[in-house]
Design an enzyme around this catalytic site. Structure first.
Site, PDB file in Angstrom:
ATOM      1  N   ASN A 126     -68.225   8.615  67.275  1.00  0.00           N
ATOM      2  CA  ASN A 126     -67.046   8.365  66.434  1.00  0.00           C
ATOM      3  C   ASN A 126     -67.033   9.428  65.335  1.00  0.00           C
ATOM      4  OD1 ASN A 126     -65.119   7.396  64.671  1.00  0.00           O
ATOM      5  ND2 ASN A 126     -66.005   5.344  64.455  1.00  0.00           N
TER       6      ASN A 126
ATOM      7  N   ARG B 259     -64.229   8.451  70.206  1.00  0.00           N
ATOM      8  CA  ARG B 259     -63.012   8.066  69.508  1.00  0.00           C
ATOM      9  C   ARG B 259     -62.122   9.292  69.286  1.00  0.00           C
ATOM     10  NH1 ARG B 259     -62.390   7.324  63.156  1.00  0.00           N
ATOM     11  NH2 ARG B 259     -60.347   6.367  63.049  1.00  0.00           N
TER      12      ARG B 259
ATOM     13  N   HIS C 199     -55.898   3.489  63.306  1.00  0.00           N
ATOM     14  CA  HIS C 199     -56.913   2.435  63.116  1.00  0.00           C
ATOM     15  C   HIS C 199     -56.861   1.379  64.225  1.00  0.00           C
ATOM     16  CE1 HIS C 199     -56.917   3.436  58.545  1.00  0.00           C
ATOM     17  NE2 HIS C 199     -57.935   4.032  59.139  1.00  0.00           N
TER      18      HIS C 199
ATOM     19  N   HIS D 185     -56.996  -2.861  57.080  1.00  0.00           N
ATOM     20  CA  HIS D 185     -58.143  -1.963  57.256  1.00  0.00           C
ATOM     21  C   HIS D 185     -58.155  -1.031  56.049  1.00  0.00           C
ATOM     22  CE1 HIS D 185     -60.904   0.686  59.723  1.00  0.00           C
ATOM     23  NE2 HIS D 185     -60.522   1.496  58.750  1.00  0.00           N
TER      24      HIS D 185
ATOM     25  N   GLY E 297     -60.275   1.496  54.115  1.00  0.00           N
ATOM     26  CA  GLY E 297     -61.403   2.420  53.960  1.00  0.00           C
ATOM     27  C   GLY E 297     -60.905   3.632  53.196  1.00  0.00           C
ATOM     28  N   ASN E 298     -61.494   4.804  53.416  1.00  0.00           N
ATOM     29  CA  ASN E 298     -60.929   6.014  52.813  1.00  0.00           C
ATOM     30  C   ASN E 298     -59.496   6.201  53.277  1.00  0.00           C
ATOM     31  OD1 ASN E 298     -62.899   7.122  51.110  1.00  0.00           O
ATOM     32  ND2 ASN E 298     -64.124   7.654  52.915  1.00  0.00           N
ATOM     33  N   GLY E 299     -59.290   6.035  54.594  1.00  0.00           N
ATOM     34  CA  GLY E 299     -57.939   5.881  55.125  1.00  0.00           C
ATOM     35  C   GLY E 299     -57.650   4.394  55.112  1.00  0.00           C
TER      36      GLY E 299
ATOM     37  N   ARG F 177     -54.962  10.170  49.780  1.00  0.00           N
ATOM     38  CA  ARG F 177     -53.597  10.358  50.310  1.00  0.00           C
ATOM     39  C   ARG F 177     -52.643   9.412  49.595  1.00  0.00           C
ATOM     40  NH1 ARG F 177     -55.215   9.212  56.400  1.00  0.00           N
ATOM     41  NH2 ARG F 177     -57.351   9.590  55.776  1.00  0.00           N
TER      42      ARG F 177
ATOM     43  N   ARG G   4     -65.596   2.082  44.328  1.00  0.00           N
ATOM     44  CA  ARG G   4     -66.755   1.678  43.515  1.00  0.00           C
ATOM     45  C   ARG G   4     -66.738   2.369  42.163  1.00  0.00           C
ATOM     46  NH1 ARG G   4     -70.595   2.905  48.477  1.00  0.00           N
ATOM     47  NH2 ARG G   4     -68.900   4.389  48.619  1.00  0.00           N
TER      48      ARG G   4
ATOM     49  N   GLY H 239     -64.586  -0.268  54.606  1.00  0.00           N
ATOM     50  CA  GLY H 239     -65.388  -0.157  53.380  1.00  0.00           C
ATOM     51  C   GLY H 239     -64.900  -0.981  52.204  1.00  0.00           C
TER      52      GLY H 239
ATOM     53  N   GLY I 190     -62.264  -3.197  52.194  1.00  0.00           N
ATOM     54  CA  GLY I 190     -61.923  -4.564  52.623  1.00  0.00           C
ATOM     55  C   GLY I 190     -63.140  -5.448  52.782  1.00  0.00           C
ATOM     56  N   GLU I 191     -64.244  -4.864  53.265  1.00  0.00           N
ATOM     57  CA  GLU I 191     -65.455  -5.660  53.485  1.00  0.00           C
ATOM     58  C   GLU I 191     -66.274  -5.850  52.218  1.00  0.00           C
ATOM     59  OE1 GLU I 191     -67.713  -3.902  56.746  1.00  0.00           O
ATOM     60  OE2 GLU I 191     -65.856  -3.614  57.864  1.00  0.00           O
TER      61      GLU I 191
ATOM     62  N   GLU J  49     -66.068  -0.560  65.222  1.00  0.00           N
ATOM     63  CA  GLU J  49     -65.314   0.367  66.072  1.00  0.00           C
ATOM     64  C   GLU J  49     -66.172   0.882  67.220  1.00  0.00           C
ATOM     65  OE1 GLU J  49     -64.171   2.621  62.448  1.00  0.00           O
ATOM     66  OE2 GLU J  49     -62.164   2.665  63.330  1.00  0.00           O
TER      67      GLU J  49
HETATM   68  P1  ADP Z   1     -63.882   5.711  56.281  1.00  0.00           P
HETATM   69  O1  ADP Z   1     -62.388   5.571  56.322  1.00  0.00           O
HETATM   70  O2  ADP Z   1     -64.330   7.065  55.835  1.00  0.00           O
HETATM   71  O3  ADP Z   1     -64.595   5.178  57.513  1.00  0.00           O
HETATM   72  P2  ADP Z   1     -65.071   3.422  54.960  1.00  0.00           P
HETATM   73  O4  ADP Z   1     -64.481   2.354  55.789  1.00  0.00           O
HETATM   74  O5  ADP Z   1     -66.538   3.675  55.075  1.00  0.00           O
HETATM   75  O6  ADP Z   1     -64.277   4.781  55.083  1.00  0.00           O
HETATM   76  O7  ADP Z   1     -64.726   3.079  53.428  1.00  0.00           O
HETATM   77  C1  ADP Z   1     -65.132   3.944  52.413  1.00  0.00           C
HETATM   78  C2  ADP Z   1     -64.688   3.411  51.080  1.00  0.00           C
HETATM   79  O8  ADP Z   1     -65.118   2.061  50.916  1.00  0.00           O
HETATM   80  C3  ADP Z   1     -65.327   4.151  49.922  1.00  0.00           C
HETATM   81  O9  ADP Z   1     -64.555   5.252  49.558  1.00  0.00           O
HETATM   82  C4  ADP Z   1     -65.350   3.122  48.819  1.00  0.00           C
HETATM   83  O10 ADP Z   1     -64.151   3.255  48.070  1.00  0.00           O
HETATM   84  C5  ADP Z   1     -65.295   1.791  49.547  1.00  0.00           C
HETATM   85  N1  ADP Z   1     -66.507   0.993  49.338  1.00  0.00           N
HETATM   86  C6  ADP Z   1     -67.646   1.036  50.054  1.00  0.00           C
HETATM   87  N2  ADP Z   1     -68.543   0.161  49.561  1.00  0.00           N
HETATM   88  C7  ADP Z   1     -67.978  -0.434  48.491  1.00  0.00           C
HETATM   89  C8  ADP Z   1     -68.381  -1.428  47.560  1.00  0.00           C
HETATM   90  N3  ADP Z   1     -69.594  -1.989  47.616  1.00  0.00           N
HETATM   91  N4  ADP Z   1     -67.503  -1.795  46.610  1.00  0.00           N
HETATM   92  C9  ADP Z   1     -66.282  -1.233  46.554  1.00  0.00           C
HETATM   93  N5  ADP Z   1     -65.828  -0.300  47.406  1.00  0.00           N
HETATM   94  C10 ADP Z   1     -66.671   0.090  48.361  1.00  0.00           C
END
Ligand code: ADP
Length: 352
Positions: A7, A50, A135, A163, A165-167, A196, A239, A285, A287-288, A337
């Site tokens: 991936n 992926r 996604h 979803h 994350g960064n995206g 973005r 964070r 990231g 969301g979880e 994923e």
């Molecule tokens: P990608 O789209 O690169 O796969 P991820 O799903 O790993 O990204 O998400 C990354 C983002 O998740 C980070 O930029 C950060 O903002 C956020 N993140 C990760 N851990 C935490 C946390 N413990 N608390 C808040 N935000 C977090």
């Protein structure tokens, strides 16, 4: 069958190794393709990769041959940050593992069920642009889990998955089918993301072009200098922004609020796409892991009957769990994923 999953992302290569049909995760990781190929614990029978953009051609996992690889490269026109990475990984694996089947699993494929009202832009069709959505591998995994969990709960099948994350994107799913999603022709539409902007008046682009901004600068601006980073002027990482906001940084607070406002707005509008909502799930990231971002978003959705169970939301758990106290079930579902890519790889190879 032992399946290696690759991936490739812009900042790192994620991987997994699975035995099918047991769906057993096997140990073994390495930071590079070469490392993975040499450290794999058992013979590699197949490789799943992926691929972000499958365009209009690839609607399901596809065994890679010369023609498929060429088309993945062509689609780099639509996903310049992502598809070349996947094509490079596929070529490396082909060179190293001759005769081992490689399956491309596409992020766009889950959204093949979008109805015309969701995939059409209000522009002349001769332009050849439409909404694809991304996604999809994550949405496919999470919606299966959510359906299993929520069916056990109340039988509802109207799901909205965020979803984040960064995206970041949101998807409305009914009876397991994607009905609408916030990313479009490219992964730039929709939510505020790490770097973005998401939705933006196209007039802003015209304005910047008229002011003489070169295309390469515009590309860099829109992909790397907007979103949470652009608004906060410090970071695209939730964070860091949460710490800064707690210390009184008003721009960090605004960035986080804007992110939540846009996400809540999409979730609310998707209730109109699927006639209401039975369950909402957070994944990836942010969301979880960010209880405070989930709270910012859910607080804006109280009018829908969304109410968080604060204890469950704040619990330091990495497991999937329900975090709501009232009728609209709200869940945290860690995405997987890599497992979903392995499933797609297994499906196409076991039925050929
Ligand atoms: P990608 O789209 O690169 O796969 P991820 O799903 O790993 O990204 O998400 C990354 C983002 O998740 C980070 O930029 C950060 O903002 C956020 N993140 C990760 N851990 C935490 C946390 N413990 N608390 C808040 N935000 C977090």
């Amino acid at each position: 069958m032992n399946i290696l999953v690759l991936n490739p992302g812009s900042s790192s290569l994620k991987s997994g190794f699975f035995r099918f049909p047991e769906e057993l995760a096997l140990p073994g990781t390495a930071p590079t393709v070469a490392g993975l190929l040499t450290s794999a614990p058992t013979p590699i029978d197949a490789v799943g990769v992926r691929v972000v953009h499958g365009g209009s051609r690839f609607e399901s996992p596809t065994i890679v041959d010369d023609d498929v690889l060429a088309e993945i490269r062509n689609l780099a026109e639509l996903a310049p940050l992502h598809n070349p990475l996947a094509a490079g990984v596929i070529e490396e694996v082909r060179g190293a593992l001759r005769g081992v089947p490689i399956v491309a699993v596409f992020d766009t494929a889950f959204h093949r069920t979008l109805p015309p009202v969701a995939f059409t832009y209000a522009v002349p069709s001769e332009l050849g642009v439409r909404r694809y959505g991304f996604h999809g591998i994550s949405y496919s995994y999470v919606s299966k889990r959510l359906r299993a969990l929520n069916v056990a709960l109340n039988g509802g099948s109207r799901l909205i998955v965020a979803h984040l994350g960064n995206g970041a994107s949101v998807c409305a799913i009914r009876d397991g089918r994607s009905i609408d999603t916030s990313m479009g022709f490219t992964p730039m539409e929709g939510l505020v993301m790490g770097t973005r902007a998401g939705d933006l008046d196209p007039g802003v682009i015209l304005y910047l072009l008229r002011k003489g901004m070169p295309e390469a600068d515009l590309d860099d601006l829109l992909n790397h200098r907007c979103g949470l980073r652009g608004v906060s002027e410090t970071s695209g990482d939730v964070r860091e922004l949460e710490s800064a906001a707690a210390a009184g940084d008003a721009k960090a607070s605004l960035a986080l609020d804007l992110f939540a406002y846009r996400a809540a707005g999409y979730i609310a509008s998707y209730c109109a796409a699927i006639d209401g909502v039975d369950a909402i799930a957070f994944t990836a990231g942010i969301g979880e892991h960010s209880a405070s971002m989930r709270k910012r978003i859910c607080d804006r959705l109280a009018f829908l009957g969304v109410a968080l169970d604060e204890g469950a939301n704040n619990a330091a758990s990495k497991d999937e769990r329900r975090i709501s106290s009232r009728s609209v079930a709200v869940w945290v579902i860690p995405t997987n994923e890599e497992l979903e890519i392995a499933r797609g790889t297994w499906d196409v190879l076991s039925t050929r």
